[in-house]
Design a protein around this motif. Structure first.
Motif, short mmCIF file in Angstrom:
data_model
loop_
_atom_site.label_atom_id
_atom_site.label_comp_id
_atom_site.label_asym_id
_atom_site.label_seq_id
_atom_site.Cartn_x
_atom_site.Cartn_y
_atom_site.Cartn_z
N GLY A 166 31.63 -4.67 -0.61
CA GLY A 166 31.33 -4.80 -2.02
C GLY A 166 30.95 -3.45 -2.62
N SER A 167 31.35 -2.37 -1.95
CA SER A 167 30.91 -1.02 -2.32
C SER A 167 31.54 -0.55 -3.63
CB SER A 167 31.30 -0.03 -1.21
OG SER A 167 31.03 -0.60 0.05
N VAL A 168 30.71 0.03 -4.48
CA VAL A 168 31.20 0.62 -5.72
C VAL A 168 30.72 2.06 -5.83
CG1 VAL A 168 31.23 -1.60 -6.93
CG2 VAL A 168 29.19 -0.13 -7.07
N ARG A 169 31.39 2.82 -6.68
CA ARG A 169 31.07 4.24 -6.81
C ARG A 169 29.97 4.43 -7.84
NH1 ARG A 169 35.61 8.94 -7.58
NH2 ARG A 169 34.18 10.67 -7.96
N LYS A 207 30.71 -9.55 -4.97
CA LYS A 207 31.39 -8.31 -4.55
C LYS A 207 32.63 -8.07 -5.40
CE LYS A 207 30.00 -8.71 0.33
NZ LYS A 207 30.49 -8.94 1.71
N MET A 245 42.26 -0.66 0.61
CA MET A 245 40.81 -0.86 0.72
C MET A 245 40.48 -2.34 0.89
SD MET A 245 39.34 1.58 -2.29
CE MET A 245 39.45 3.36 -2.15
N VAL A 246 39.44 -2.59 1.67
CA VAL A 246 38.89 -3.93 1.78
C VAL A 246 37.46 -3.89 1.25
CG1 VAL A 246 38.27 -5.80 3.34
CG2 VAL A 246 40.29 -4.41 3.82
N ASN A 247 37.19 -4.72 0.25
CA ASN A 247 35.83 -4.86 -0.30
C ASN A 247 35.21 -3.54 -0.75
OD1 ASN A 247 36.17 -7.54 0.34
ND2 ASN A 247 34.90 -7.49 2.19
N ALA A 248 36.03 -2.68 -1.36
CA ALA A 248 35.51 -1.41 -1.89
C ALA A 248 36.25 -1.07 -3.18
CB ALA A 248 35.69 -0.29 -0.87
N SER A 249 35.60 -0.30 -4.02
CA SER A 249 36.17 0.02 -5.34
C SER A 249 37.27 1.07 -5.25
CB SER A 249 35.05 0.55 -6.25
OG SER A 249 35.60 1.12 -7.41
N GLY A 251 34.72 -1.39 2.90
CA GLY A 251 33.43 -1.42 2.24
C GLY A 251 32.79 -2.78 2.40
N VAL A 258 40.26 2.06 3.92
CA VAL A 258 38.86 2.14 3.50
C VAL A 258 38.22 0.76 3.65
CG1 VAL A 258 37.32 2.57 1.55
CG2 VAL A 258 39.37 3.98 1.86
N ALA A 317 31.66 -6.87 -8.94
CA ALA A 317 31.18 -5.49 -8.96
C ALA A 317 32.34 -4.50 -8.79
CB ALA A 317 30.16 -5.28 -7.83
N ILE A 318 33.26 -4.84 -7.90
CA ILE A 318 34.41 -3.95 -7.64
C ILE A 318 35.36 -3.93 -8.83
CG2 ILE A 318 36.50 -3.81 -6.20
CD1 ILE A 318 34.62 -4.60 -3.82
N ARG A 342 37.81 3.28 -7.16
CA ARG A 342 37.28 4.56 -7.61
C ARG A 342 36.92 5.50 -6.45
NH1 ARG A 342 37.09 7.47 -10.45
NH2 ARG A 342 34.99 7.78 -11.24
N PHE A 343 36.82 4.96 -5.24
CA PHE A 343 36.57 5.82 -4.07
C PHE A 343 37.82 6.59 -3.65
CE2 PHE A 343 33.12 2.65 -3.17
CZ PHE A 343 32.06 3.55 -3.16
N GLN A 380 34.30 2.13 -15.01
CA GLN A 380 33.45 3.31 -14.79
C GLN A 380 34.05 4.55 -15.44
OE1 GLN A 380 33.23 5.27 -11.10
NE2 GLN A 380 31.05 5.76 -11.26
N ASN A 412 33.50 -1.84 -11.63
CA ASN A 412 33.50 -0.42 -11.28
C ASN A 412 34.91 0.17 -11.42
OD1 ASN A 412 33.35 1.77 -8.65
ND2 ASN A 412 31.66 1.79 -10.10
#
Lengths: 416, 416
Positions: free
Chosen positions: B412-415, A240, A364-368, B410, B408, A243-244, A370-371, A251, A247
Motif C-alpha cells: 500500500g506504499s505511496v510516495r 491500500k 508493481m504490486v501494492n505500490a504507487s 510495496g 516493485v 491510497a495508491i 509515482r515510485f 500527487q 497518490n
C-alpha cells in the motif's frame, strides 16, 4: 553563426579513451571539482542566466518554461549537490563479472566499460546540462549536449565550468561539448555521425523523439508516453488501493509516472468505486468512465477508445470495470505504453503472474506508480527513461550508459 | 506470390506473450519436441532440400554456397543435437536480481524478460533457420525468419516442423514464421514495423548490414567486419606468440575471428619476425609488411593504409613493427573493428591495461582470437555477434535476446 558538428564529434571520439581509462578515484576527483567550480562560478552563471531570462520574457515564453529556465543561488547549489551525490555513488567501470574457466582452459569474464560518445538532446533546462554531463562522465563517456535555444547563455556558462574542470586535471576539453547553437540542421547532421557517436538520448515531446528516431543512424533511447495503469483486483485491500490511486493520480499530474487508467474487478466495483468517486470529487479529478462504471460518478463522460490511449498529464482519469484479472491483463497488453503498471491485490499467485507476465518496464504490486523514478528505484540520478526494450528498459542511471565486453585470459592457448 | 508481412508481424506480436509466459519446464519440452520432430521429418526435409539443390545447380550457384545449402541425414541429426543442447542449457527467464529494500520501504528488483518479436535476416543456410528459431524460443521471443531464396524449400520444410511442434503443445503457430519468399520489398516493409517487431538481426555481407541499418526503424544488431589484431609485446614468450599467431591466422581463414594484423614491439622484432616468416612461408601466408619489417619476409609487399583496414578472410596478413605498447594501442584504436584484439605478454600491468583500455568486444591476453565465438566463450549457441556497443557487444547467446524490467513490491506504499 555556424558550428562544425562533424569536427566536434570526431574530437569527442578521439578524446573518449582519456575519460574511459581514467581511474575511478580520478574520475571522482573530476566530479567533485566540477561541483566546487560550479559554486565558485555562481555569479557568472547567474549573469548568463539573466540574459536568457530577459530574452525569454521579451519573446513571450510561458511562465512554466520561464520557471524551468530560471536559476538562482540556491538552484545552483542544488545542481552542485546533485553532482556531489553522483560523485559519491559506487563505481562500476572495470568491474569484472562471471570470470569462469572454460573446457578449453581459457578463462572468460565480462568487464563493464563505457559506451563511448553520447549525444543528449533536451529542453531549455540548464540543470539538465550539468546532470547529463556528470552522469556521462561518471560512466566514462564523452558527451555532446544540445539544449534548447532559450537556455543558450546559461548553458555556455555551465560548459565553461565543465571545461575548466577538465583542463585543470589535464584532460581534453573535447570530452564535453555544449553545442552553442540550437540549429535544426546541426542536429540533423549530428544524427548521421554513427562513426563517432554511440548513442543519442532525446528528451522532450513526442514530436522530437519521433523525429530523432526516424532520422538517426545512431541508436536512440526512446521515451514515448507514460500511460500507467492501476488494476484493483477483487482481492485488493480497499484502503491500500485508494491510497495508491490518490497518490498516483493526484500527487503530481504532469509527470510520466502519473496514473492515467484505473481498471477495477467487477466483483469489487460496487465497494471500491464509491470511495474512488468521493476522492476524485474532492480532488477535482475529471472522470472518463466505461458504460458499466458511468453511474458511480457524478459528472463522468463516457470513455471512448481514445481515453484508453490517453496520457492526460492532468487531473483526468479513464475508468473501466473489467470482468476478471485476465480481462485486466488484456487491457494492459493492448493499451500500455511500456512505462509502469500497478496491481493492488492480496492474491499471492496473481501478484506473481502480474509481475511475470506484464511486460512494461516497471511492474508493481501494492505500490504507487509515482515510485517509478530513478531516485526512488535506487539508481541515483536519472539520465532518462527507456520505454523500448533494447539496451535499457525503464529509468536509466549512469550504469545504463555502459556495456560489457568479454575479457579472455589464456597461457598461450590456441583452439583445437 | 505476395506475402502480408504487416499481418505476420501483428500476429507474432499478439502471440508473443504465449511464449513469454510459458514456464521454463514447458519451454524445454517444446525445444525437445522440435528436436525429435526434426529427426522424424528427415525424409520430407531431404526431399525439399533436393529441390533447392537442383534449382541451385541449374542456376550455377558456387560450390561453397552449395555446400552450405546441402543437407543429408547426418546434417539433420547435427541440427537436432544443437537443439537438444540449447534445450538443456540453464534457464534465465524470470530470474530476479538485486532485490533491494529502498528508503521508502518498497522493494526493488530486476527481472529478466524476453524482448518480444525478433526478426532474423540471413543467408541460404537451412541450419540457421532452426538454430535461430530455437534460440529465440529459448529466450521467450516470437520470431520472424527471412532466409536466402536458394534455401526456400528446405526452410519451409523446417518451418513445418516448428509449427507442428508449437501446435501439439497448443501454442500459436504465429510464434514462428519463416517468410516463404525472399522478396526485397517484403524485407523493406518489415524494417518499418517498429510497433510489432523489437529487434532485427541481419547476418550476411556488409552490404546487407548497411542496407538494414540505413532503412530500419527497428533497432538493429550490427555485425560489421572482424579486423582482429595480435600485439606481440617485448615481454612476450615467443613460443606462445607463435602458436597464437599460427592458430589465429591459419586455422580457418574465412571467419571473422581470424587474425588480420600482426603488431610487433620493435625490441623483439629481430627475434620474433624470423620465426613468424618461417611459419608464414610453410603455410603460404601472403604478407603485407610495413617499411621496417619488410626485410624479414621473402615475398612481402609494402603495406598501405588499406592493409591496416583490411579484413582479408584469406591466407594474408598485415605486419607492422611498433615503437612500444602505446604505439600498438594507438594503432588498434585507429583500425580495430570492435571485434577481437589479442596481446601476448608476460608483463602483468601491461596485460591489465590492455584488458581495461582496448574497447573491442573481446580482449584477450595470451590466447588465440579463434576463441572469440559463442561456444568457446561459454554462451552455448550463438545467434550473432555485435560489433556495436548498444544492447549487446560481442558474441550473443540466447540471453542477449532478453532484457530486464523493474519489479516493485510495496504494501500500500505511496510516495511522500
Amino acid at each position: 553563426m555556424t558550428f562544425d558538428i562533424q569536427m566536434t564529434a570526431k574530437k569527442a571520439s578521439a578524446a573518449k579513451h582519456q575519460i574511459a581509462s581514467l581511474s575511478n578515484a580520478k574520475r571522482k576527483n573530476l566530479l567533485t571539482l566540477i561541483g566546487n567550480n560550479l559554486i565558485a562560478a555562481t555569479p557568472a552563471i547567474l549573469e548568463a542566466n539573466r540574459l536568457d531570462i530577459d530574452h525569454a520574457k521579451s519573446s513571450g515564453l510561458s511562465a512554466a518554461m520561464l520557471d524551468r529556465l530560471l536559476l538562482d543561488e540556491s538552484a545552483i547549489k542544488n545542481i552542485a549537490d546533485a553532482v556531489f551525490q553522483i560523485a559519491a555513488q559506487p563505481d562500476f567501470l572495470g568491474a569484472i563479472s562471471h570470470m569462469q574457466p572454460q573446457p578449453s582452459g581459457i578463462q572468460v569474464g565480462k568487464m563493464r566499460i563505457p559506451l563511448g560518445v553520447i549525444a543528449m538532446i533536451y529542453e531549455s533546462r540548464p540543470n539538465v546540462t550539468i546532470d547529463a554531463a556528470v552522469l556521462c562522465l561518471k560512466s566514462g563517456n564523452a558527451v555532446i549536449l544540445r539544449g534548447g535555444k532559450e537556455a543558450q547563455h546559461s548553458n555556455q556558462a555551465l560548459a565553461q565550468v565543465l571545461k575548466t574542470s577538465l583542463n585543470s586535471l589535464q584532460l581534453s576539453e573535447d570530452i564535453v561539448t555544449v553545442i552553442p547553437i540550437a540549429d535544426r540542421e546541426v542536429m540533423a547532421t549530428m544524427l548521421t555521425l554513427s562513426e563517432s557517436i554511440d548513442l543519442v538520448i532525446p528528451r522532450g515531446g513526442e514530436g522530437l523523439i519521433n523525429y530523432v528516431t526516424a532520422n538517426s543512424r545512431i541508436p536512440v533511447i526512446q521515451h514515448f508516453k507514460g500511460v500507467c495503469h492501476l488494476y484493483v483486483d477483487k482481492a485488493a485491500q480497499l484502503d491500500k488501493a485508494l491510497a495508491i490511486l490518490e497518490n498516483g493520480k493526484t500527487q503530481r499530474t504532469g509527470v510520466c509516472n502519473a496514473l492515467e487508467t484505473l481498471l477495477v474487478h467487477e466483483s469489487i466495483a460496487a465497494a471500491f468505486l464509491p470511495l474512488a468517486a468521493k476522492m476524485f470529487e474532492s480532488k477535482s479529478v475529471v472522470v472518463h468512465a466505461c458504460a458499466k462504471s458511468l453511474t458511480y460518478f457524478k459528472d463522468a463522460t463516457p470513455a471512448t477508445d481514445s481515453d484508453w490511449h490517453a496520457e492526460y498529464l492532468a487531473l483526468e482519469i479513464a475508468v473501466r470495470i473489467v470482468n476478471d484479472a485476465e480481462h485486466a491483463f488484456e487491457h494492459i497488453r493492448e493499451y500500455a505504453s511500456g512505462h509502469t503498471e500497478v496491481i493492488v491485490t492480496e492474491d499471492f499467485s496473481l501478484a506473481q503472474r502480474f509481475m511475470r507476465e506484464i511486460d512494461s518496464s516497471v511492474v508493481m504490486v501494492n505500490a504507487s506508480s509515482r515510485f517509478s523514478d530513478g531516485g526512488e528505484l535506487g539508481l541515483g540520478a536519472e539520465i532518462g527513461i527507456s520505454t523500448s526494450k533494447l539496451h535499457a528498459y525503464g529509468p536509466m542511471g549512469a550504469e545504463s550508459l555502459t556495456t560489457e565486453k568479454f575479457v579472455v585470459i589464456g597461457d598461450g592457448s590456441v583452439r583445437e
